[in-house]
Design an enzyme around this catalytic site. Sequence first.
Site, PDB file in Angstrom:
ATOM      1  N   PRO A   3      -5.095   8.669  -4.049  1.00 13.39           N
ATOM      2  CA  PRO A   3      -3.665   8.783  -3.743  1.00 13.39           C
ATOM      3  C   PRO A   3      -3.155   7.484  -3.106  1.00 13.39           C
ATOM      4  O   PRO A   3      -3.792   6.930  -2.211  1.00 13.39           O
ATOM      5  CB  PRO A   3      -3.606   9.947  -2.751  1.00 13.39           C
ATOM      6  CG  PRO A   3      -4.863  10.723  -3.005  1.00 13.39           C
ATOM      7  CD  PRO A   3      -5.890   9.705  -3.385  1.00 13.39           C
ATOM      8  N   GLU A   4      -2.018   7.004  -3.604  1.00 16.44           N
ATOM      9  CA  GLU A   4      -1.438   5.767  -3.094  1.00 16.44           C
ATOM     10  C   GLU A   4      -0.070   6.067  -2.482  1.00 16.44           C
ATOM     11  O   GLU A   4       0.294   7.226  -2.289  1.00 16.44           O
ATOM     12  CB  GLU A   4      -1.363   4.735  -4.223  1.00 16.44           C
ATOM     13  CG  GLU A   4      -2.740   4.411  -4.807  1.00 16.44           C
ATOM     14  CD  GLU A   4      -2.683   3.447  -5.977  1.00 16.44           C
ATOM     15  OE1 GLU A   4      -1.815   2.546  -5.979  1.00 16.44           O
ATOM     16  OE2 GLU A   4      -3.500   3.602  -6.909  1.00 16.44           O
ATOM     17  N   LYS A  46      -1.457   4.258   3.135  1.00 14.74           N
ATOM     18  CA  LYS A  46      -1.979   5.408   2.396  1.00 14.74           C
ATOM     19  C   LYS A  46      -2.501   6.494   3.327  1.00 14.74           C
ATOM     20  O   LYS A  46      -3.202   7.416   2.888  1.00 14.74           O
ATOM     21  CB  LYS A  46      -3.074   4.952   1.427  1.00 14.74           C
ATOM     22  CG  LYS A  46      -2.552   4.057   0.316  1.00 14.74           C
ATOM     23  CD  LYS A  46      -3.613   3.724  -0.718  1.00 14.74           C
ATOM     24  CE  LYS A  46      -4.572   2.661  -0.246  1.00 14.74           C
ATOM     25  NZ  LYS A  46      -5.514   2.233  -1.305  1.00 14.74           N
ATOM     26  N   ARG A  73     -15.358  -0.054  -9.617  1.00 18.97           N
ATOM     27  CA  ARG A  73     -13.969   0.163 -10.006  1.00 18.97           C
ATOM     28  C   ARG A  73     -13.676  -0.607 -11.289  1.00 18.97           C
ATOM     29  O   ARG A  73     -14.510  -1.385 -11.764  1.00 18.97           O
ATOM     30  CB  ARG A  73     -12.999  -0.285  -8.894  1.00 18.97           C
ATOM     31  CG  ARG A  73     -13.071  -1.752  -8.578  1.00 18.97           C
ATOM     32  CD  ARG A  73     -12.202  -2.138  -7.395  1.00 18.97           C
ATOM     33  NE  ARG A  73     -12.361  -3.535  -7.030  1.00 18.97           N
ATOM     34  CZ  ARG A  73     -11.670  -4.534  -7.534  1.00 18.97           C
ATOM     35  NH1 ARG A  73     -10.747  -4.288  -8.455  1.00 18.97           N
ATOM     36  NH2 ARG A  73     -11.866  -5.782  -7.148  1.00 18.97           N
TER      37      ARG A  73
END
Length: 287
Positions: A2-3, A57, A262
Site C-alpha cells: 500500500p502506498e 505510507k 523486487r
Amino acid sequence: MPELPEVEALAHHLREHAVGRTVHRVDVASLQVLKTFDPPWTVLVGRPVTGAGRHGKHLDLDCDGIHLIVHLARAGWLRWSDTLAAPPPKPGRGPLALRVHLGPPGEGPGFDLTEAGTKKGLAAWIVRDPAEVPSIARLGPDALSLSRDDLAALFAGRGERLKTALTDQTLLAGIGNAYSDEVMHTARLSPYATAGKLPDDAVDRLHEALTTVLTDAVTRSVGQSAARLKGEKRSGLRVHARTGLPCPVCADTVREVSFADRNFQYCPTCQTGGKPLADRRMSKLLK
C-alpha cells in the site's frame, strides 16, 4: 505494498467510520507486530477515536492523544468489519496480527490488521507523538506537498537513479514501487535517469506527473471500501505489473527489470528512446 493513495483512502475510511467511537478491546494475535511497549497496548482501551491520518505510507489512528501507528509493509492490510467476532483470536494462527474493537465485542464494528505470507513486515507502534516512530522521524516531505521548485531543489546534486530517488522515503514520502513506475511513465522518463541531472523540462514533466498520478489515484481510492482498494489500485495502473502487455499510450510491449527482491516495469518507446534497459537477471539466464 500500500502506498500514499491507498493509505490515504484507509485514513479517510477510518475518519468516516471510526472517529467518534470508543476502543472497547484490543486483541494482539502476534506480539512481533508491536514495536513499542510503553505505553502498553492496553492504554487504548476506553479511549475515543478522535482522528485518523497519514504520514507517508504510515497510517495514524489518534485515540485522544495516544496514536496507533501502522505500517502495512508489502503484504499487510486493514480489514474493516461492521461486527467483529467476540472470541479473542488464538495467537500465532493465520494472517491476523491485531484486532481493534470499536464497540462491544460481537456487537460493534472494528478492524483487523492482517498480513499474508511468511515474510513478515507489518509493524504497529503505540506512541504519544508520531515522531517517536523512527521511520516517521526520518521521512522526507510528503510527495503531494511539493511545488515544482521544491522538487527541483530536492533532487539537485543527487547521483542516484530516478527510480531509487522516487522510492527513498527519507527523500520523498509516500511513493513506492508501483506509483514510481506510473509517475515515470507519465513523465516519459527513464528509471535509470540520474535524479540530479534532469533538465528543466524533465523536472516540469516529473512534477506534473507526480501530482496528477497521485491525485488521480487518491480520488479513485477515497470512498472505496477497504476490501476494494487493492482492486482499484490495479485497475488504474498503466505499466506497473503489466509486463508483456501493450502500453496504453503507444502500444509497445511493457518491459520489466528484475532484482533479487523486487522488479519494475516501463515502456521503452515512451521512456527510454525505444531501447530496452539491461536486466541482469535475464542476462544471466541467457548466458
